[in-house]
Design a protein around this motif. Structure first.
Motif, PDB file in Angstrom:
ATOM      1  N   ALA A  40       0.828  -1.211   0.000  1.00 61.16           N
ATOM      2  CA  ALA A  40       0.000   0.000   0.000  1.00 61.16           C
ATOM      3  C   ALA A  40       0.862   1.261   0.000  1.00 61.16           C
ATOM      4  CB  ALA A  40      -0.925   0.001   1.215  1.00 61.16           C
ATOM      5  N   SER A  41       1.967   1.234   0.728  1.00 62.15           N
ATOM      6  CA  SER A  41       2.866   2.379   0.779  1.00 62.15           C
ATOM      7  C   SER A  41       3.430   2.691  -0.607  1.00 62.15           C
ATOM      8  CB  SER A  41       4.018   2.091   1.755  1.00 62.15           C
ATOM      9  OG  SER A  41       5.000   3.097   1.687  1.00 62.15           O
ATOM     10  N   ARG A  42       3.865   1.649  -1.322  1.00 61.22           N
ATOM     11  CA  ARG A  42       4.401   1.867  -2.672  1.00 61.22           C
ATOM     12  C   ARG A  42       3.294   2.326  -3.629  1.00 61.22           C
ATOM     13  NH1 ARG A  42       9.323   2.503  -0.837  1.00 61.22           N
ATOM     14  NH2 ARG A  42       8.222   2.398   1.148  1.00 61.22           N
ATOM     15  N   THR A  43       2.086   1.875  -3.393  1.00 63.78           N
ATOM     16  CA  THR A  43       0.963   2.305  -4.231  1.00 63.78           C
ATOM     17  C   THR A  43       0.710   3.798  -4.062  1.00 63.78           C
ATOM     18  OG1 THR A  43      -0.067   0.103  -4.058  1.00 63.78           O
ATOM     19  CG2 THR A  43      -1.483   1.926  -4.758  1.00 63.78           C
ATOM     20  N   ILE A  44       0.757   4.257  -2.828  1.00 64.05           N
ATOM     21  CA  ILE A  44       0.569   5.695  -2.562  1.00 64.05           C
ATOM     22  C   ILE A  44       1.675   6.511  -3.227  1.00 64.05           C
ATOM     23  CG2 ILE A  44       0.577   7.469  -0.773  1.00 64.05           C
ATOM     24  CD1 ILE A  44      -2.013   5.849  -0.906  1.00 64.05           C
ATOM     25  N   ILE A  45       2.917   6.034  -3.138  1.00 67.35           N
ATOM     26  CA  ILE A  45       4.034   6.744  -3.769  1.00 67.35           C
ATOM     27  C   ILE A  45       3.842   6.798  -5.281  1.00 67.35           C
ATOM     28  CG2 ILE A  45       6.523   6.666  -4.220  1.00 67.35           C
ATOM     29  CD1 ILE A  45       6.828   5.409  -1.412  1.00 67.35           C
ATOM     30  N   ALA A  46       3.370   5.708  -5.867  1.00 67.22           N
ATOM     31  CA  ALA A  46       3.113   5.682  -7.314  1.00 67.22           C
ATOM     32  C   ALA A  46       2.017   6.671  -7.684  1.00 67.22           C
ATOM     33  CB  ALA A  46       2.728   4.265  -7.750  1.00 67.22           C
ATOM     34  N   LEU A  47       0.955   6.723  -6.888  1.00 65.86           N
ATOM     35  CA  LEU A  47      -0.143   7.653  -7.162  1.00 65.86           C
ATOM     36  C   LEU A  47       0.308   9.102  -7.010  1.00 65.86           C
ATOM     37  CD1 LEU A  47      -3.081   5.772  -5.394  1.00 65.86           C
ATOM     38  CD2 LEU A  47      -2.885   6.236  -7.841  1.00 65.86           C
ATOM     39  N   GLU A  48       1.143   9.370  -6.023  1.00 61.66           N
ATOM     40  CA  GLU A  48       1.655  10.730  -5.841  1.00 61.66           C
ATOM     41  C   GLU A  48       2.530  11.135  -7.023  1.00 61.66           C
ATOM     42  OE1 GLU A  48       1.816  10.807  -0.928  1.00 61.66           O
ATOM     43  OE2 GLU A  48       3.607  10.304  -2.087  1.00 61.66           O
ATOM     44  N   THR A  49       3.316  10.188  -7.515  1.00 60.77           N
ATOM     45  CA  THR A  49       4.170  10.451  -8.678  1.00 60.77           C
ATOM     46  C   THR A  49       3.334  10.765  -9.909  1.00 60.77           C
ATOM     47  OG1 THR A  49       5.879   8.968  -7.801  1.00 60.77           O
ATOM     48  CG2 THR A  49       5.975   9.492 -10.152  1.00 60.77           C
ATOM     49  N   LEU A  50       2.289   9.984 -10.122  1.00 58.45           N
ATOM     50  CA  LEU A  50       1.423  10.194 -11.290  1.00 58.45           C
ATOM     51  C   LEU A  50       0.634  11.494 -11.173  1.00 58.45           C
ATOM     52  CD1 LEU A  50       0.118   6.548 -11.841  1.00 58.45           C
ATOM     53  CD2 LEU A  50       1.765   7.787 -13.249  1.00 58.45           C
ATOM     54  N   ARG A  51       0.246  11.841  -9.952  1.00 62.84           N
ATOM     55  CA  ARG A  51      -0.518  13.079  -9.753  1.00 62.84           C
ATOM     56  C   ARG A  51       0.321  14.304 -10.116  1.00 62.84           C
ATOM     57  NH1 ARG A  51      -3.644  13.732  -4.194  1.00 62.84           N
ATOM     58  NH2 ARG A  51      -1.505  13.646  -3.367  1.00 62.84           N
ATOM     59  N   LEU A  52       1.612  14.253  -9.820  1.00 69.19           N
ATOM     60  CA  LEU A  52       2.503  15.361 -10.166  1.00 69.19           C
ATOM     61  C   LEU A  52       2.633  15.523 -11.677  1.00 69.19           C
ATOM     62  CD1 LEU A  52       5.365  14.887  -7.524  1.00 69.19           C
ATOM     63  CD2 LEU A  52       3.660  16.733  -7.608  1.00 69.19           C
ATOM     64  N   ARG A  53       2.510  14.412 -12.408  1.00 65.56           N
ATOM     65  CA  ARG A  53       2.651  14.439 -13.861  1.00 65.56           C
ATOM     66  C   ARG A  53       1.321  14.685 -14.570  1.00 65.56           C
ATOM     67  NH1 ARG A  53       5.857   8.693 -14.387  1.00 65.56           N
ATOM     68  NH2 ARG A  53       7.725   9.211 -13.159  1.00 65.56           N
ATOM     69  N   SER A  54       0.225  14.620 -13.838  1.00 65.94           N
ATOM     70  CA  SER A  54      -1.101  14.659 -14.447  1.00 65.94           C
ATOM     71  C   SER A  54      -1.444  16.035 -15.003  1.00 65.94           C
ATOM     72  CB  SER A  54      -2.158  14.239 -13.420  1.00 65.94           C
ATOM     73  OG  SER A  54      -3.458  14.399 -13.938  1.00 65.94           O
ATOM     74  N   THR A  55      -2.163  16.017 -16.117  1.00 59.51           N
ATOM     75  CA  THR A  55      -2.670  17.256 -16.715  1.00 59.51           C
ATOM     76  C   THR A  55      -4.142  17.454 -16.397  1.00 59.51           C
ATOM     77  OG1 THR A  55      -3.239  16.112 -18.779  1.00 59.51           O
ATOM     78  CG2 THR A  55      -1.035  17.075 -18.614  1.00 59.51           C
ATOM     79  N   GLY A  56      -4.696  16.560 -15.617  1.00 61.79           N
ATOM     80  CA  GLY A  56      -6.118  16.636 -15.284  1.00 61.79           C
ATOM     81  C   GLY A  56      -6.923  15.617 -16.052  1.00 61.79           C
ATOM     82  N   GLU A  57      -6.760  15.606 -17.376  1.00 66.17           N
ATOM     83  CA  GLU A  57      -7.508  14.659 -18.201  1.00 66.17           C
ATOM     84  C   GLU A  57      -7.036  13.227 -18.000  1.00 66.17           C
ATOM     85  OE1 GLU A  57      -7.306  15.893 -22.236  1.00 66.17           O
ATOM     86  OE2 GLU A  57      -8.460  17.733 -21.921  1.00 66.17           O
ATOM     87  N   ASP A  58      -5.756  13.066 -17.644  1.00 72.53           N
ATOM     88  CA  ASP A  58      -5.208  11.727 -17.461  1.00 72.53           C
ATOM     89  C   ASP A  58      -5.077  11.360 -15.984  1.00 72.53           C
ATOM     90  OD1 ASP A  58      -3.228  13.498 -16.843  1.00 72.53           O
ATOM     91  OD2 ASP A  58      -1.649  12.498 -18.002  1.00 72.53           O
ATOM     92  N   GLU A  59      -5.865  11.993 -15.144  1.00 67.46           N
ATOM     93  CA  GLU A  59      -5.822  11.703 -13.708  1.00 67.46           C
ATOM     94  C   GLU A  59      -6.293  10.277 -13.438  1.00 67.46           C
ATOM     95  OE1 GLU A  59      -7.755  13.337  -9.494  1.00 67.46           O
ATOM     96  OE2 GLU A  59      -8.290  14.268 -11.417  1.00 67.46           O
ATOM     97  N   ILE A  60      -5.612   9.624 -12.511  1.00 64.92           N
ATOM     98  CA  ILE A  60      -5.982   8.261 -12.130  1.00 64.92           C
ATOM     99  C   ILE A  60      -7.191   8.307 -11.206  1.00 64.92           C
ATOM    100  CG2 ILE A  60      -5.246   6.158 -10.960  1.00 64.92           C
ATOM    101  CD1 ILE A  60      -3.823   6.654 -13.594  1.00 64.92           C
ATOM    102  N   ARG A  61      -8.236   7.583 -11.586  1.00 64.29           N
ATOM    103  CA  ARG A  61      -9.453   7.536 -10.776  1.00 64.29           C
ATOM    104  C   ARG A  61      -9.791   6.108 -10.323  1.00 64.29           C
ATOM    105  NH1 ARG A  61     -11.862  12.402 -11.008  1.00 64.29           N
ATOM    106  NH2 ARG A  61     -11.286  13.797 -12.724  1.00 64.29           N
ATOM    107  N   THR A  62      -9.047   5.131 -10.853  1.00 57.56           N
ATOM    108  CA  THR A  62      -9.356   3.743 -10.535  1.00 57.56           C
ATOM    109  C   THR A  62      -8.088   2.976 -10.195  1.00 57.56           C
ATOM    110  OG1 THR A  62     -11.190   3.802 -12.106  1.00 57.56           O
ATOM    111  CG2 THR A  62     -10.481   1.637 -11.334  1.00 57.56           C
ATOM    112  N   LEU A  63      -8.148   2.192  -9.136  1.00 56.99           N
ATOM    113  CA  LEU A  63      -7.085   1.273  -8.762  1.00 56.99           C
ATOM    114  C   LEU A  63      -7.605  -0.143  -8.962  1.00 56.99           C
ATOM    115  CD1 LEU A  63      -4.285   0.673  -7.488  1.00 56.99           C
ATOM    116  CD2 LEU A  63      -5.410   0.717  -5.248  1.00 56.99           C
ATOM    117  N   VAL A  64      -7.004  -0.857  -9.887  1.00 56.13           N
ATOM    118  CA  VAL A  64      -7.388  -2.240 -10.160  1.00 56.13           C
ATOM    119  C   VAL A  64      -6.500  -3.172  -9.342  1.00 56.13           C
ATOM    120  CG1 VAL A  64      -7.358  -4.061 -11.912  1.00 56.13           C
ATOM    121  CG2 VAL A  64      -8.260  -1.798 -12.477  1.00 56.13           C
ATOM    122  N   VAL A  65      -7.095  -4.106  -8.641  1.00 53.46           N
ATOM    123  CA  VAL A  65      -6.340  -5.104  -7.888  1.00 53.46           C
ATOM    124  C   VAL A  65      -6.716  -6.464  -8.450  1.00 53.46           C
ATOM    125  CG1 VAL A  65      -5.699  -5.952  -5.611  1.00 53.46           C
ATOM    126  CG2 VAL A  65      -6.566  -3.624  -5.853  1.00 53.46           C
TER     127      VAL A  65
END
Length: 454
Positions: free
Chosen positions: A338-363
């Protein structure tokens, strides 16, 4: 000529050209799928139909798995798995044919030995990799044979891509007449966790998947299985019906399900993650990479620590201590993930332009069936600023290796205009990432681009 004892007695060759496309457009796509990447022999019949409203519906007409019995070896045994595929695949295919949809049409049908007329699949889906090459070849070669005999295309499916896409299959399943939108929509983040894989994947499109983190040693499922062999009471271990000891461990330490971890509270921040927890037994498990934000996963230390704890006590643990050790093993493993997942999401959020924002986590993957894992992930998202992200996971019967997911991935690839040449070979290693040395999903030779894709 087919003998009367064969699974089908008469084959009516499929229509070609415009006629065949009209049939596809009216009915959708039907595939017979085969999965033999590891120790599960699985066959499925999957159909996807498209409605005038623009939505889609999916139906699994047949799905059956046979798992090699390797309990004597306390884990997957490659030779036994191969022999199980060789012994069971043909009979499963034979059984599946009887579940093909019936048809009164003169074309695109096969007649079975029982006299019934069935729709001919539009194409065959078979796992091409990654996995055990000899095991994969049993399913892939069977798929090729059916493709030649029926004169229909074949799609060699990427096993991990199929896991990623399984929630999209699930979104189109269900009762009632209403068509559904295929979801999750790209892009999304996936956690693939099983006995052989532990990876975080950023899925941008059907064939564009970026590996953000993977295990540096063994998979989380293998860690749980190894720990379970040390923690479970001997009577439970000997009585286990499968070698999925991690699943048995979950039932042992959480016999009441969610009620047993209802009081779980996640670390609120990175600082709390490194806090060493004390207990009445005098041992503790250290969370991997607790002092770093590196996007890496590592699980071997967890099972090694469990092994040392049990060894130091000469195996003389009370049932209460075994339960506590099992719960702590899962907590540490799942919080690391879960910790690495949060770090990945934070990384992607910094790169996001809004349209490509992550809204779903598939497990997905076998470990996705663990309810405590899902609770840990949800809790982390909620306290770390990602409460808006939806977690989706397949039902238990679609979490583990199965041919239904292979059939759905085959359908998505076929719709996108891809099929496989009969020269394609099984691949022991095959990445998802198009930036990898092998080119990812579309990298290996053997793909055919079908310009007449529907």
């Amino acid at each position: 000529m087919f003998l009367s004892t064969a699974p089908f007695a008469t084959l009516r060759r499929p229509a070609t050209g415009a006629t065949r496309n009209l049939l596809r457009n009216r009915r959708g796509l039907l595939t017979l799928a085969i999965e033999t990447s590891c120790d599960d022999t699985s066959v499925s019949i999957v159909e996807k139909t498209r409605e005038q409203s623009g939505g889609s519906k999916a139906k699994i007409h047949f799905l059956e798995n046979i798992t090699a019995d390797s309990r004597a070896h306390r884990g997957i045994h490659p030779i036994l798995a191969l022999e199980s595929h060789q012994e069971n695949l043909a009979s499963l295919v034979d059984k599946a044919l009887k579940s093909l949809p019936t048809s009164q049409n003169a074309g695109n049908t096969i007649s079975l030995a029982d006299g019934s007329t069935r729709l001919l699949p539009d194409f065959i889906s078979a796992t091409r990799g990654p996995g055990m090459r000899s095991n994969l070849s049993v399913g892939l070669d069977t798929g090729k044979a059916l493709s030649v005999a029926w004169q229909i295309p074949m799609v060699g499916v990427h096993h991990m891509q199929a896991h990623l896409l399984t929630p999209r299959l699930v979104s189109c399943l269900g009762e009632g007449d209403g068509a559904r939108v295929v979801s999750p929509q790209f892009p999304f983040l996936s956690i693939l966790v099983s006995g052989g894989h532990s990876i975080l994947v950023h899925s941008k499109s059907l064939t564009d998947h970026k590996i953000m983190a993977s295990s540096e040693d063994i998979a989380i499922g293998e860690t749980l299985d190894k720990a379970a062999r040390e923690i479970l009471p001997p009577s439970l271990l000997q009585g286990a019906k499968t070698t999925m000891y991690g699943k048995t461990l979950e039932k042992f330490v959480f016999p009441n399900g969610k009620a047993d971890f209802a009081d779980y509270r996640p670390p609120m921040n990175r600082g709390e993650e490194v806090v060493k927890r004390q207990n009445q037994w005098g041992w503790r498990l250290t969370t991997p990479f607790a002092n770093t934000r590196a996007l890496q996963l590592s699980f071997s230390s967890v099972s090694s620590m469990v092994n040392k704890i049990v060894k130091d006590k000469n195996g003389s643990l009370s049932e209460e201590e075994r339960v506590d050790l099992g719960r702590e093993t899962m907590r540490v493993s799942f919080e690391h993930l879960a910790s690495r997942t949060i770090i990945a999401l934070e990384t992607l959020r910094l790169r996001s332009t809004g349209e490509d924002e992550i809204r779903t986590l598939v497990v997905s993957g076998g470990v996705a069936a663990n309810k405590f894992l899902m609770a840990v992930l949800r809790s982390f998202l909620d306290v770390r600023g990602f409460e808006h992200i939806q977690i989706v996971a397949p039902p238990i019967y679609l979490c583990t290796d199965n041919a239904a997911m292979i059939g759905w991935a085959g359908i998505e690839m076929f719709e996108a205009g891809w099929q496989s040449d009969l020269s394609c070979r099984a691949l022991r290693k095959w990445t998802l990432d198009p930036q990898a040395d092998d080119g990812g999903i579309l990298g290996p030779s053997g793909w055919i681009s079908n310009s007449a894709a529907i």
